[in-house]
Design a protein around this motif. Sequence first.
Motif, PDB file in Angstrom:
ATOM      1  N   LYS A 139      -8.105  -5.571  -5.567  1.00 40.36           N
ATOM      2  CA  LYS A 139      -6.933  -5.866  -4.744  1.00 40.36           C
ATOM      3  C   LYS A 139      -5.747  -4.929  -5.006  1.00 40.36           C
ATOM      4  O   LYS A 139      -5.123  -4.430  -4.051  1.00 40.36           O
ATOM      5  CB  LYS A 139      -6.494  -7.320  -4.939  1.00 40.36           C
ATOM      6  N   PRO A 140      -5.383  -4.626  -6.245  1.00 46.26           N
ATOM      7  CA  PRO A 140      -4.251  -3.700  -6.450  1.00 46.26           C
ATOM      8  C   PRO A 140      -4.483  -2.332  -5.817  1.00 46.26           C
ATOM      9  O   PRO A 140      -3.538  -1.704  -5.326  1.00 46.26           O
ATOM     10  CB  PRO A 140      -4.167  -3.597  -7.978  1.00 46.26           C
ATOM     11  N   TYR A 141      -5.729  -1.892  -5.809  1.00 44.61           N
ATOM     12  CA  TYR A 141      -6.044  -0.581  -5.230  1.00 44.61           C
ATOM     13  C   TYR A 141      -5.993  -0.643  -3.701  1.00 44.61           C
ATOM     14  O   TYR A 141      -5.568   0.323  -3.051  1.00 44.61           O
ATOM     15  CB  TYR A 141      -7.419  -0.115  -5.707  1.00 44.61           C
ATOM     16  N   ILE A 142      -6.429  -1.753  -3.122  1.00 40.03           N
ATOM     17  CA  ILE A 142      -6.338  -1.935  -1.664  1.00 40.03           C
ATOM     18  C   ILE A 142      -4.874  -1.902  -1.234  1.00 40.03           C
ATOM     19  O   ILE A 142      -4.500  -1.231  -0.256  1.00 40.03           O
ATOM     20  CB  ILE A 142      -6.996  -3.263  -1.249  1.00 40.03           C
ATOM     21  N   ASP A 143      -4.043  -2.619  -1.968  1.00 36.08           N
ATOM     22  CA  ASP A 143      -2.612  -2.653  -1.634  1.00 36.08           C
ATOM     23  C   ASP A 143      -1.979  -1.278  -1.800  1.00 36.08           C
ATOM     24  O   ASP A 143      -1.144  -0.870  -0.975  1.00 36.08           O
ATOM     25  CB  ASP A 143      -1.897  -3.661  -2.542  1.00 36.08           C
ATOM     26  N   ARG A 144      -2.383  -0.579  -2.842  1.00 40.21           N
ATOM     27  CA  ARG A 144      -1.812   0.748  -3.079  1.00 40.21           C
ATOM     28  C   ARG A 144      -2.200   1.716  -1.972  1.00 40.21           C
ATOM     29  O   ARG A 144      -1.371   2.520  -1.509  1.00 40.21           O
ATOM     30  CB  ARG A 144      -2.298   1.258  -4.437  1.00 40.21           C
ATOM     31  N   GLU A 183      -2.874   1.003   1.178  1.00 40.72           N
ATOM     32  CA  GLU A 183      -2.108   0.651   2.378  1.00 40.72           C
ATOM     33  C   GLU A 183      -0.648   1.102   2.246  1.00 40.72           C
ATOM     34  O   GLU A 183      -0.034   1.570   3.216  1.00 40.72           O
ATOM     35  CB  GLU A 183      -2.168  -0.867   2.602  1.00 40.72           C
ATOM     36  N   GLU A 184      -0.104   0.974   1.052  1.00 43.11           N
ATOM     37  CA  GLU A 184       1.279   1.410   0.817  1.00 43.11           C
ATOM     38  C   GLU A 184       1.434   2.899   1.104  1.00 43.11           C
ATOM     39  O   GLU A 184       2.383   3.329   1.788  1.00 43.11           O
ATOM     40  CB  GLU A 184       1.652   1.105  -0.635  1.00 43.11           C
ATOM     41  N   GLN A 240       1.189   3.780   4.836  1.00 39.01           N
ATOM     42  CA  GLN A 240       2.437   3.528   5.561  1.00 39.01           C
ATOM     43  C   GLN A 240       3.450   4.634   5.290  1.00 39.01           C
ATOM     44  O   GLN A 240       4.200   5.044   6.196  1.00 39.01           O
ATOM     45  CB  GLN A 240       3.000   2.166   5.151  1.00 39.01           C
TER      46      GLN A 240
END
Length: 574
Positions: A429-434, A436-437, A440
Amino acid sequence: MWAYPTKRSQQTLTNLVLAVVCITATLFSSSACLALDETQQAVLAQAQNYIKNANADLDAARGSAGTASNPAKGSRIRLTEMRLQSAQQRLDQAKESLDQLPADDDAVTPVLKSYNAVAAGIKEVNAIIHPPADNKEQAPADSESVDDSSSDSSADAAPAAQPEQAPKLHYTQEKLVKDANWYVRETNSYADKAAAVLARFDAQGDEPKPVHREVRDALQNVATGKEKHKLAVSYIEQLPTDHPQVKPVADAVKQAGDRIGALESRLTAINTELAKLTGMEHYPNYDKDFELLGDFARRYYDFNISVQQPEQLAKVIAEDAQVMSEIQRIAKTYLPLVEQRTQEGDKLEKLFNHFQTKRNQFAQSLIEYKKQLPGLFEADLQEAVKLADEGVAKQNAMYFGPNSGIEQRFGWAEQKLIVIRAFGEEEAKPYIDRLEEVRQQIKQRAKALEAQIIANNQLPSDVYTGADRDDVVAIAIDGWNHQQPDAEVLMSRIPSQAWSRETRWEWFNGSFYKVDKSTLQVQLIVKHDDKLAVKRPINVRKDHLKGDTMIAVPLDAFEDELIPQRFIPLEKVK
């Protein structure tokens, strides 16, 4: 979570199963599977040892006892008696041990049979050296014949009757005796080979029991011995069996026949039991499981190749636990074939050992790679941001094109994320969020150059010329129409020269299923508005196990927000 192979996972196929499952004893008792407790097992082992030594004494007694027609004499009788006494003492000790055990236990029953066989053998040899008394009536030794008419007391008594001497055999008969004797020796020679196999079944200790192949060889020796015995019988049948020169050989022929028959009976029973373990009719899924094991071995073949195919590497990681569960099942199922050293068992164990070696090497490389993944993932994203900043600074839309360095770095990061996710969604999850960040961030940087990016976009290449092209395109269009029923497809492009085929076993719904599919991506150019068209990638998959049927799998949903790189000016759609 991937775990480095333990010592147990590095064992051979046989040890792997024996470490987790107790195979039920069939023909022989196995100390690992007995129902007896440890004390009883020790008592049983003691009884087996006594019987083994008693049997050795009995064999020695047989060697010195002679035959029923020609028993031992003098010192050989005393030697035989000593050997029989020793055998009986050991047998008595065995009985004391066996009396402490449950006679109906699967492990005790065959030992009792061995005990009874030795006891019967002792009686048999005793009967040879101490035959029962002759019950025939004999005339009184002092009887005389008196002539009443003669008063001459000095008349000579009639001489005692002498037994008739047997007529000498004709030389042709002597030849028959000699030939019969030779074939008796031949019979016993083959019987000895078969008996040696049985002796290993009865032996105690850690030495492995004979395998089925050896039992079949022993039966072949029995069959050859029977043929030799038939010849011996054929010669004896032509002779007077009560003749002193013939009788010992006739007795030897009978004993050899009895021996070879007893060997055949026991070996046949053993062969029947082992056939239940080794008969391939009992393993209808052998070919399928062998193929499955081969697929497992290929999964772990070369980490350096697998790391370049992230989707495949992710499947290997995600399915590893199921693979090892299947390995246990296969090992348990085919353990009898391996232990009996059948051709099929040898092939399976060789492949299994290959699998173990490759998986151990693969696991070590993967664990090291996993430690590096976070840093490699972040480096790709940082490089993408750096290139985006450079593109904005230079006002160069090419930096954001479909094949640009930015897209390349994002592609590398996404590939690493595929592998990371295989270790668990929570960990990923932290890598998925990173990711996407950073997307953007890049998207905001590209806003200023969006018009230039779209203007620079080109049609995908189109190189596929296969005979099934029209069918493939039709399937792709139908697949997209489920997303956008009113879609106006302007053209289709297929960048690949050929289908990409994949054959493997895949875990699904609790089992492994064989997969044999080919994939070809079609890029549909769909009208977006009066000025723009959009690229819609559709993966067409052909299932070779279902008559080459095809399905379309769109990579987009119609409502997805698209990046500028996906748009193409209508004027370029020609």
